[in-house]
Design a protein around this motif. Structure first.
Motif, short mmCIF file in Angstrom:
data_model
loop_
_atom_site.label_atom_id
_atom_site.label_comp_id
_atom_site.label_asym_id
_atom_site.label_seq_id
_atom_site.Cartn_x
_atom_site.Cartn_y
_atom_site.Cartn_z
N ILE A 181 -1.33 13.16 4.07
CA ILE A 181 -2.51 13.96 3.80
C ILE A 181 -2.36 15.35 4.41
CG2 ILE A 181 -5.00 14.06 3.98
CD1 ILE A 181 -3.96 11.67 2.45
N ARG A 220 -13.40 14.12 -6.53
CA ARG A 220 -14.40 13.50 -5.64
C ARG A 220 -15.67 13.18 -6.41
NH1 ARG A 220 -16.77 10.70 -3.00
NH2 ARG A 220 -17.29 10.77 -0.78
N VAL A 221 -16.06 14.09 -7.32
CA VAL A 221 -17.30 13.89 -8.08
C VAL A 221 -17.12 12.75 -9.08
CG1 VAL A 221 -18.81 14.92 -9.81
CG2 VAL A 221 -18.17 16.23 -7.79
N GLN A 231 0.34 7.57 2.37
CA GLN A 231 -0.13 8.88 1.96
C GLN A 231 0.13 9.91 3.05
OE1 GLN A 231 -1.22 9.47 -1.01
NE2 GLN A 231 -1.09 7.33 -1.59
N ALA A 243 -2.79 9.70 -6.80
CA ALA A 243 -3.23 8.85 -5.69
C ALA A 243 -3.36 9.69 -4.43
CB ALA A 243 -2.25 7.71 -5.48
N GLU A 244 -2.40 10.58 -4.24
CA GLU A 244 -2.46 11.45 -3.05
C GLU A 244 -3.66 12.38 -3.15
OE1 GLU A 244 -0.37 15.15 -0.84
OE2 GLU A 244 0.28 14.56 -2.85
N LEU A 259 -9.76 19.04 -6.41
CA LEU A 259 -10.23 17.97 -5.53
C LEU A 259 -11.73 17.70 -5.65
CD1 LEU A 259 -8.10 18.47 -2.28
CD2 LEU A 259 -7.65 17.09 -4.31
N ARG A 293 -21.17 4.51 -5.46
CA ARG A 293 -20.13 5.16 -6.27
C ARG A 293 -18.80 5.18 -5.52
NH1 ARG A 293 -21.89 8.72 -10.59
NH2 ARG A 293 -20.00 9.90 -10.15
N ASP A 294 -18.87 5.46 -4.21
CA ASP A 294 -17.63 5.45 -3.42
C ASP A 294 -17.02 4.05 -3.35
OD1 ASP A 294 -17.90 8.12 -3.01
OD2 ASP A 294 -18.64 7.99 -0.95
N ALA A 354 -6.86 10.60 -2.24
CA ALA A 354 -7.01 10.45 -0.79
C ALA A 354 -7.40 11.78 -0.14
CB ALA A 354 -5.71 9.93 -0.20
N ARG A 355 -6.82 12.86 -0.64
CA ARG A 355 -7.16 14.16 -0.08
C ARG A 355 -8.59 14.56 -0.43
NH1 ARG A 355 -3.62 18.17 -2.22
NH2 ARG A 355 -4.67 19.58 -0.81
N VAL A 414 -21.17 18.94 -4.23
CA VAL A 414 -20.49 17.72 -4.67
C VAL A 414 -21.51 16.58 -4.83
CG1 VAL A 414 -18.89 15.91 -3.93
CG2 VAL A 414 -18.22 18.30 -3.78
N MET A 432 0.83 -1.19 0.00
CA MET A 432 0.00 0.00 0.00
C MET A 432 0.88 1.26 0.00
SD MET A 432 -3.19 -0.81 0.05
CE MET A 432 -4.07 -2.35 0.14
N ILE A 463 -24.49 7.38 -3.67
CA ILE A 463 -23.14 7.85 -3.36
C ILE A 463 -22.32 6.74 -2.71
CG2 ILE A 463 -21.86 9.43 -1.86
CD1 ILE A 463 -23.83 11.57 -2.51
N GLY A 508 -3.05 0.04 -5.29
CA GLY A 508 -2.41 -0.07 -3.99
C GLY A 508 -2.82 0.99 -3.00
N LEU A 509 -3.92 1.68 -3.27
CA LEU A 509 -4.37 2.72 -2.35
C LEU A 509 -5.66 2.27 -1.69
CD1 LEU A 509 -4.07 5.62 -1.25
CD2 LEU A 509 -5.45 6.38 -3.17
N ALA A 510 -5.68 2.28 -0.37
CA ALA A 510 -6.87 1.85 0.37
C ALA A 510 -7.63 3.08 0.85
CB ALA A 510 -6.47 0.99 1.55
N LEU A 534 -11.25 15.55 2.28
CA LEU A 534 -11.92 16.86 2.29
C LEU A 534 -13.43 16.70 2.23
CD1 LEU A 534 -11.21 19.88 2.21
CD2 LEU A 534 -11.29 19.77 -0.28
N PHE A 535 -13.89 15.71 1.48
CA PHE A 535 -15.34 15.47 1.35
C PHE A 535 -15.66 14.04 1.82
CE2 PHE A 535 -14.19 18.50 -1.99
CZ PHE A 535 -15.06 19.53 -1.73
N MET A 557 -22.50 14.56 -8.18
CA MET A 557 -22.31 13.11 -8.25
C MET A 557 -23.61 12.44 -8.70
SD MET A 557 -20.07 12.28 -4.86
CE MET A 557 -19.71 10.57 -5.18
#
Lengths: 61, 245
Positions: free
Chosen positions: A6, B60-61, A4, B82-83, B56, B110-111, B86-87, A20, A1, B107, B122-124, B91-92, A24
């Motif tokens: 943040i 997110r959308v 990150q 990737a960063e 961002l 979608r998420d 995550a941000r 948002v 992994m 939502i 490799g990003l959780a 943020l949302f 969506m």
């Protein structure tokens, strides 16, 4: 992994969060056709005008 | 993040278009040359090049759609993206989006798709688990059902499977009716989103009741200049192997 890092950002307002969500979950668009020419709408007025302006019928002698 | 004299809706719509443009560049293998008309980052009214958070909301959308090109083309996801993903979720967060109970489950799904897509790189992401997808069956008419599937179009990607996908496989005719209805209403945005499900079904060997190639080309040409819509059509073409058209 991936690890990150943040950065902290300012918290979003409810309006921003709602925007948002709206983007969506795009709803289908409302029907917005261009206004159509409807000649029958003015037909009654044209008919009445034509009757008023029409020459009198010839009289029997 | 907000820019002068623009509403959050305008700012975020512009961010979505920018992120979609970049994703489109990756998908078409012309990275850096696709500039969405009217939404160029250099436009000072719509983007602040010094604001690292400006894109961002767009990430997110778009969610999984922003990363789908890397999946479809087999290219690695850059570390900065990737960063940024995550941000964007930081943020949302999912529980703060304020969606109504009728739409919150969309939502969540979608998420889920975004998290599953990012897992490949490799990003959780910590997102709520979706339910059994029973809400999608609550629609009483095929019209309402197809619109819900349009709202779930970011799930229509290879490698994702679940109850929503099973519902799509069972109702290919309703999807086709939904596309035709959207086209007749000139709602090309909805048509493109539903067509993505038909493309995924076609890739899985399910016969599509519609000819997708001319349909996608028509939507792309008459879709009103939305980069997001073009991205949807191009993803559908890639999924079905029609990308050369």
């Amino acid at each position: 992994m991936l690890t990150q890092d943040i950065r902290q950002s300012a918290p979003v307002t409810p309006t921003q969060a709602g925007t948002v969500a709206t983007l969506m979950i795009e709803e289908e668009t409302t029907i917005s056709d261009a206004p159509l020419f409807v000649p029958e709408d003015i037909g009654a007025g044209l008919l009445l005008l034509g009757l008023l302006l029409s020459p009198k019928p010839p009289k029997e002698r | 993040m907000p820019f002068a004299d623009t509403s959050p809706h305008e700012d975020y719509t512009a961010a979505v278009e920018r992120v979609a443009g970049r994703a489109l560049g990756v998908l078409m293998d012309v990275e850096g040359t696709v500039v969405p008309a009217g939404f160029a980052p250099a436009d000072p009214r719509l983007a602040d090049p010094h604001d690292p958070d400006a894109d961002l909301p767009g990430l997110r959308v778009l969610g999984s759609d922003a990363f789908a090109p890397h999946v479809l083309r087999g290219t690695p996801l850059p570390a900065d993206q990737a960063e940024a993903a995550a941000r964007a979720f930081s943020l949302f967060p999912p529980d703060t989006l304020g969606a109504s109970p009728e739409t919150a489950w969309i939502i969540t799904w979608r998420d889920w798709a975004t998290a599953r897509t990012l897992t490949r790189f490799g990003l959780a992401l910590d997102v709520p688990l979706p339910g059994d997808g029973a809400q999608v069956a609550d629609a009483t008419t095929w019209q309402a059902w197809s619109v819900r599937m349009a709202q779930l179009s970011s799930l229509a990607l290879p490698g994702l499977d679940g109850p929503i996908h099973a519902a799509a496989r069972r109702n290919a005719d309703s999807l086709a009716r939904g596309v035709v209805r959207a086209m007749l209403r000139r709602d090309y945005r909805t048509a493109a989103r539903i067509a993505r499900w038909l493309a995924l079904l076609a890739a899985d060997g399910v016969d599509s009741p519609l000819e997708l190639d001319p349909l996608l080309r028509h939507v792309r040409l008459f879709g009103g200049g939305s980069t997001r819509t073009v991205l949807d059509t191009r993803i559908a073409q890639h999924v079905t192997g029609l990308e050369e058209s």
